[in-house]
Design a protein around this motif. Sequence first.
Motif, short mmCIF file in Angstrom:
data_model
loop_
_atom_site.label_atom_id
_atom_site.label_comp_id
_atom_site.label_asym_id
_atom_site.label_seq_id
_atom_site.Cartn_x
_atom_site.Cartn_y
_atom_site.Cartn_z
N GLY A 72 -4.07 7.36 -0.15
CA GLY A 72 -4.03 7.27 1.30
C GLY A 72 -3.36 8.45 1.97
N ARG B 163 3.09 3.58 -8.77
CA ARG B 163 2.04 3.67 -9.79
C ARG B 163 2.31 4.85 -10.72
NH1 ARG B 163 -3.06 3.01 -7.00
NH2 ARG B 163 -3.79 5.14 -7.35
N TRP C 8 0.83 -1.21 0.00
CA TRP C 8 0.00 0.00 0.00
C TRP C 8 0.87 1.26 0.00
CZ3 TRP C 8 -4.51 1.81 -1.28
CH2 TRP C 8 -4.88 3.07 -0.86
N PRO D 195 -7.74 1.95 1.58
CA PRO D 195 -7.26 2.55 2.82
C PRO D 195 -7.70 1.76 4.06
CG PRO D 195 -8.04 4.26 1.33
CD PRO D 195 -8.40 2.94 0.70
N ALA E 228 -7.33 10.74 -0.54
CA ALA E 228 -7.26 9.72 0.51
C ALA E 228 -7.61 8.34 -0.04
CB ALA E 228 -8.20 10.09 1.66
N LEU E 229 -8.62 8.30 -0.88
CA LEU E 229 -9.07 7.02 -1.42
C LEU E 229 -8.01 6.36 -2.28
CD1 LEU E 229 -11.49 5.05 -1.96
CD2 LEU E 229 -11.97 6.44 -3.99
N ARG E 230 -7.31 7.17 -3.07
CA ARG E 230 -6.44 6.61 -4.10
C ARG E 230 -4.99 6.45 -3.66
NH1 ARG E 230 -9.17 7.09 -9.22
NH2 ARG E 230 -11.27 7.86 -8.80
#
Lengths: 444, 444
Positions: B229, A319, A312, A345, B225-227
């Motif tokens: 964090g 990416r 993560w 998340p 935040a979603l993609r």
Amino acid sequence: MIPTKLTSYIHQHQAFLRHEDTPTAFLHRCLEVIDHREGHIHAFVALDREGAELAAVASSARWKSGSPLSPVDGMPVGIKDVIETATMPTGQGSAQFSGTRTGRDAAAVLALREAGAIILGKTVTTEFAATHPGETRNPCDLERTPGGSSSGSAAAVSAGMLPAALGTQVVGSIIRPASYCGVYGYKPSFGALNRGGSNDQLSQSCLGVLGASLDDICAVAAEIALRVGGDPGYPALHLTKEANVRPTTLAVLNFAAPTDVGHAERAAFAVLCKRLQDCGLRVIDRDSDPDLERLEQALLNVFTETRRIVTWESVWPLREYAGSPNPRLSADTLARVQGGLSMTPADYLAALTQRNSVRTLSNEVLGAYDAVISLAATCVAPIGITSTGNPRQNVAASYLSAPVVSLPVMHVDGLPLGLQVMACPGNDSALFNIAYYLESLLKT
Amino acid sequence: MIPTKLTSYIHQHQAFLRHEDTPTAFLHRCLEVIDHREGHIHAFVALDREGAELAAVASSARWKSGSPLSPVDGMPVGIKDVIETATMPTGQGSAQFSGTRTGRDAAAVLALREAGAIILGKTVTTEFAATHPGETRNPCDLERTPGGSSSGSAAAVSAGMLPAALGTQVVGSIIRPASYCGVYGYKPSFGALNRGGSNDQLSQSCLGVLGASLDDICAVAAEIALRVGGDPGYPALHLTKEANVRPTTLAVLNFAAPTDVGHAERAAFAVLCKRLQDCGLRVIDRDSDPDLERLEQALLNVFTETRRIVTWESVWPLREYAGSPNPRLSADTLARVQGGLSMTPADYLAALTQRNSVRTLSNEVLGAYDAVISLAATCVAPIGITSTGNPRQNVAASYLSAPVVSLPVMHVDGLPLGLQVMACPGNDSALFNIAYYLESLLKT
């Protein structure tokens, strides 16, 4: 098998002060080894010979006048190639970034340069300090991996090319290569050495040192801490050497599954434990302390958990790199990018929560011990350089944010094997004092 | 005085879906404002008009087919010029780095691009997001500073050039310019939005958002935040909009010395507090709660303490930049470099220890309140652009790692003044719900 001969710089101090040796002569001896062996070992991606010669002359003058800038003044050091250097490119072990110049020194490099150290070369790293290996070979046996990701740093010190080199570790990237190559390795408590410009900002990552002796490692680490501190928000490493440290009680932890650990390695470790007991130390394992068994159980999944965390946390920048116009990434890295896409998340938060709970348990259990000892690797360096070996003995210390040292005090079949000594987070200074003591017992 | 007209993107969603508006038309309206006003305001250091047009066409097609990538699909955003962008240089407000291309997007920029947002321009920052100002002027009065360090982001949103822009804050760099320029500002809890590639890695620094409405800010922050964090090791922002949030008890804290705060500003805040009380809220200050008085006392030195922390944490990379072959640094930055040389790791550790103790006290005291309200700045935007103004109302939230929002709900002499709403660390979602509620009371 080629025997390794480690080259300490700190142990030459007296010779410098007595004018029997100079940093320039020291550098030339290092370069001689490099010229002789680098063609087979491939420890470096870049060398700054010209800059090194100039720096050595200046340092020699300072030592001659009795006023070195620091204990590492004139010390030739290698810098893992994920760490930025103003004088050499920073390729991160990546085809995509090979030759990239950032034009600046990382925090630790700035500190070492200010302390008078000679930034001699960039050492081979796996791609982005992860799993895809470079071309470096183990100086103890060229058919074998030096380990990784700090492959070149371990190999260069092992071959006697350098007294010390910087590395980084998020799983087992300092301690495992230190064990495979028969050198000293140190990964600090999380945050204790400034990672600015090291391109390794994961939540378990540390900048650390591989060296020819504990003295060399301590000197390098101390100069970094003094001059640029730790990571923002964290106390810097503060080492205090105490002459009469005598640990009484050591815990033994098995981090890897029994089937992962070599028989001969297990036997060598048993012999070592017996020697420590014969010296009067209490060496306690899971059979005598159910809390240690409980902790071993809690640590069973740390490799998988670490992989989740690292996957993560690598979403950026990997990416971004994968989506760039001309991506040149290994299959390993592309797989990690894919893994990140399948995480949320919330998954990551669950992994952090789990890590916190294991850290709490570990601190509770290990408070009863002076330190934890274990094998620094599951086996001696494996044959082949397509994998950098099994990090299962190392990942727990990374996961726990714990300081850890590897001492090259065992051998199996003529190959080196490290003793991993771990303390609770923040106890780096105590750890070093214990490591010095254990080494004094085991080297005699 | 030029009246500002904020340009929300989120509020156009219905028009997009009804085919009454398109992202391309929206972009063109933004560019029209830019063409009309940028020559006077100087909010941008770079604009990517060509890339923006292409992205808007693609986004318009997605909205037309009813399948936008996210709520920010097609939203033109500005990126504070300390934050890396693949398509434009990242100059960090520094003569030394002007025009530097890193070739990659920062984590937040990657996320926004993946969400379909249009990375329209780089906005002016003070040098290295510190104190040395850029050329930006306040759209509400061109003789005045927009505040800083996120100067261009605040000004661009204020002028109606953009619905949202990224900023960063370590002292008061988002909330103060938001107040001065009459826009919405948000600084998250420490770590809640990924700072990868933002060149602002201090231990109080956050990446945040300035926007034309709470909806615009929330949408941008949520996509980041979603993609990608939060920072490594920290939970990502997780926003949940709750319809029936109704805070009952607000604390009032005075962060700046009374002499630092304008009379008219103090009066405007008193009127606002009275309005909230008339709406049935309990608004409690030091006179009614001795704990708040104790906390205000403990916060008296946070500006000086923050300066110590930031000075040490800036040793790298600033000392590295100062020592480079052709340094081009402001006197402000060189003074900070000098300040770092007079500090030791022990000084820094003392500052961290002090910060931790104030944080503990704050969390204890503020647990009794739904939120803290205060002026978002000591005064309206001051005249002149050689200083970005006084951050004393903002530094506490940074020091405490607390989430904070600025609402443009007051005016003094026709100039905007923000209401700063702060919650305890980690309570970002609750903070937004409270901010929505307070705005609904105050806007009517």
